[in-house]
Enzyme design. Structure first.
Site, short mmCIF file in Angstrom:
data_model
loop_
_atom_site.label_atom_id
_atom_site.label_comp_id
_atom_site.label_asym_id
_atom_site.label_seq_id
_atom_site.Cartn_x
_atom_site.Cartn_y
_atom_site.Cartn_z
CG ASP A 273 -3.82 2.81 9.12
OD1 ASP A 273 -4.09 1.93 8.26
OD2 ASP A 273 -3.34 3.91 8.84
CD GLU B 182 -2.14 1.30 3.00
OE1 GLU B 182 -2.11 0.26 3.69
OE2 GLU B 182 -2.67 2.35 3.38
CG ASP C 15 -7.57 4.73 5.75
OD1 ASP C 15 -8.79 4.52 5.94
OD2 ASP C 15 -7.08 5.85 5.52
CG ASP D 113 0.06 1.92 6.26
OD1 ASP D 113 1.17 1.39 6.02
OD2 ASP D 113 -0.26 3.06 5.87
#
Ligand code: 0RA
Length: 670
Positions: free
Chosen positions: A510, A435, A512, A508
């Site tokens: 998180d 990503e 998102d 990541d």
């Protein structure tokens, strides 16, 4: 087991000794190489122990003798599996001079194999026998109710503590077996059972065996659930399509040919995806096989025949409905029973028995034509839907052509942003789908370029669950993945052509990141499912924290590990400087939101992969010697379908509920 008869001059005693030695050898073999019998010694293997015993109870139901299974996870993480089957036989074996019960529990593959005419399970990981569960348990106790008496035996690491004995009588009207076992901590890395994992298999079995009530209790978590689906496969199909809009009521086909019972339920919804699940003797045949081929062939032929006969397709019409047109929006469950199943394929989940194809094909052909004759409006709806699919397929072909003309899909023209590896033996190569460009940059610098390729993708890719195939093919990020992987797409998809043995998703840590990961998984699940089935898709595990003390650096992959490391450092520091105070775990938890420095200990929380420099990314996440990667599997394909349908489909309310229930859906194990 010895085959000779007892001849009255003392041979029986010798046989007994010889068989005892064989038993010990057998148990030892299982304890030495547990993975050979149950797959692994992690969570999966641990749960496999329950499945093994439950499968035996279900075999009793298949034989027509059991309507109830109760699984109880006790506080000490021992497990009881209780059924109302015939009870494991207890009579003394004439040669072995032992109770059949003892033989079933201690001899490998002695399960229900006295029963020649049963739909027993063979091959794959299932059907290894209760003796394997016993061998891998610190202790195990079996209670059998049979002929009005209760029999009992107890074992330590598979070895009986004493001969089978009668411990009482019972008055209730049902016989049965209760096996309680405590998985051996010397063998298993994981010891805590997960309610939902066990529940998933039990729910599935309840759908597949409509006469059986399955109950699961967890005394540690205080949870209890019971499943009983009188509608069987019809209920299963409705459940799978809960968040889709079916265009008719499920069609149900049941019958038996050549000792092969066949049961199928299916329906069409207005969605684009196909959700077909097939089972043989209650085992999920993830790779399909002859039963599925028979079903598809019959489906295509019967609908086409009906359509021509009733003027729904004109002879001169250019459209012919192909097998693929009948896949769009199809949700189906196929469950058959085979006496001697042959399982093939990478994961031994593909039915190989050739005769089964025509059995299913003929039965479905007959019953479905009958159904269509009697239900003309349903027939018309389905055929209309498939004609639209045929038109869309034609449009998709054109779209693919168009895209292909720009060479965007084939592996002859690799995408510009792919940093490929230098060797080209797929088995040893892997590609990281990363990503973001900045993380992609670090990964490119940090990787071992001989065998690691990097494909950075931009942010959120298209949600394929909601998009038509031509939109999917026009998406740049998806094009890049298709051509980098090199296995084609749609009708031309061939997993054997994958240019990489491992496709590793690195996003990541998180919200998102986990959304992007779910979008990627949805794409692979809907368009390159075989790559998942073959175990080629992985999820990278970047660390969450870096903990620095002086020149020393430690990485923690979750909160628990972070606290452990801090404790260790604290103990170390205490050892060196008795009087000085150091950081405690409470302070550490408070610091979880960013970088904190307390008395010389620096804790940083990685928000994104981009925060790591190339060396850190390599040593924590990409170095095969030290990294952990999660392999995505399709063990519960029905559950996976459900998850994608819920997370990615149109219905909003179920998605909100799902996310609330699984707040940490970053760790979805599909
Ligand atoms: C061997 C033979 C028979 C049944 C079983 C084993 C059996 C095993 C398990 C494991 C859990 N529950 C079970 N129930 C039965 C056939 C019994 C007969 O012919 O009477």
């Amino acid at each position: 087991m010895a085959k000779e008869k007892v001849n009255g001059n003392g041979n029986a005693q010798k046989e007994y000794t010889a068989s005892s030695i064989n038993v010990l050898k057998g148990l030892e073999a299982v304890r030495k190489r547990p993975a050979m019998y149950i797959g692994d010694v992690g969570l999966r293997g641990l749960h496999h122990l329950i499945n093994e015993v439950v499968d035996n109870s279900i075999d009793e139901a298949l034989a027509g003798y059991n309507d109830r299974v109760i699984v109880t996870i006790h506080k000490d993480q021992s497990v009881s599996v209780e059924d109302r089957g015939r009870g494991i036989p207890v009579d003394i074996h004439p040669v072995e001079k032992k109770s059949a019960l003892e033989i079933v529990l201690t001899v490998l593959h002695a399960g229900g194999k006295f029963d020649k005419d049963s739909y027993k399970v063979s091959g794959g990981l299932h059907g290894v026998g209760v003796s394997v569960v016993n061998a891998l348990s610190e202790w195990c106790k079996v209670e059998v109710k049979r002929d009005g008496k209760i029999y009992f035996q107890e074992y330590h690491q598979g070895v009986p503590k004493a001969p089978v004995k009668q411990i009482g009588t019972y008055k209730s009207d049902h016989t049965g077996t209760k096996v309680t076992f405590k998985p051996d901590r010397e063998i298993f890395k994981a010891t805590k059972f997960n309610f939902e994992t066990v529940a998933e298999r039990m729910r599935e079995l309840a759908y597949l065996n409509k006469e059986v009530t399955m109950t699961l209790k967890d005394e540690e978590e205080g949870l209890e659930e019971s499943y009983r689906f009188k509608g069987g496969l019809i209920d299963f199909v409705k459940y799978l399509d809960e968040n889709r809009s079916p265009i008719h009521k499920p069609i149900y086909i049941e019958g038996e040919r050549e000792n092969t019972p066949v049961e199928i339920a299916f329906e069409y919804s207005d969605s684009y995806s196909e959700n077909v699940h097939s089972y043989v003797n209650n085992i999920n045949t993830i790779e399909g096989g002859t039963h599925l081929v028979g079903f598809r062939t019959a489906l295509t032929r019967t609908f086409n025949n009906y359509a021509y006969k009733n003027g729904l397709i004109k002879e001169n019409n250019k459209i012919t409905l192909s097998g693929d047109d009948f896949k769009e929006g199809l949700t189906a469950v196929i469950s058959i029973k085979v006496m001697e199943p042959q399982f093939e394929g990478q994961t031994k989940t593909k039915l190989g028995n050739g005769e089964v194809k025509s059995v299913v094909e003929m039965l479905v052909g007959e019953k479905l034509s009958e159904f269509l004759e009697e239900n003309a409006p349903v027939a018309k709806k389905i055929i209309d839907k498939c004609m639209r699919a045929a038109e869309a397929r034609e449009a998709a072909r054109k779209a693919r052509e168009l895209v292909r003309r720009k060479n965007a899909l084939d592996s002859m023209h690799l995408p510009g942003k792919l940093a490929d590896c230098s060797i080209n033996d797929p088995e040893h190569c892997e590609v990281y789908i990363v990503e973001g460009d900045s993380a992609g940059g670090s990964a490119k610098q940090g990787r071992d370029r001989r065998f690691q390729a990097i494909l950075p993708i931009k942010g959120k890719i298209l949600n394929v669950e909601k998009a038509k195939i031509n939109k999917v093919l026009e998406n740049q990020e998806i094009q890049a993945m298709i051509s980098a992987i090199g296995a084609g797409i749609g009708e031309e998809f061939d997993p054997a052509k994958s240019r990489y043995g491992k496709i590793i998703l690195m996003t990541d840590a998180d919200v998102d990141g986990s959304h992007i990961r779910t979008l990627l998984l949805t794409f692979f699940y809907r368009h390159m499912k075989d790559l998942i089935a073959e175990g080629k898709i992985y999820i990278a595990q970047p660390p969450l924290y870096k903990i620095k003390k002086g020149k020393e650096e430690f990485y923690a992959f979750d909160d628990e590990e972070r606290d452990k490391i801090l404790k260790r450092i604290k103990a170390d520091v205490k050892g060196k400087k008795e009087e000085e105070e150091t950081v405690g775990t409470e302070e550490a938890a408070a610091s979880a939101e960013g970088t904190t420095q307390t008395k010389g200990i620096l804790i940083s929380r990685y928000k994104g992969l981009g925060e790591m420099n190339p060396e850190q990314l390599w040593s924590t996440t990409m170095n095969p010697e030290t990294r952990t990667v999660l392999q995505v599997n399709l063990e519960s394909a029905a559950a996976a379908d459900k998850i994608f349908e819920t997370l990615m489909g149109d219905a909003v309310e179920p998605r909100r509920e799902f996310i609330e229930k699984h707040a940490k859906y970053a760790n979805l194990d599909i």
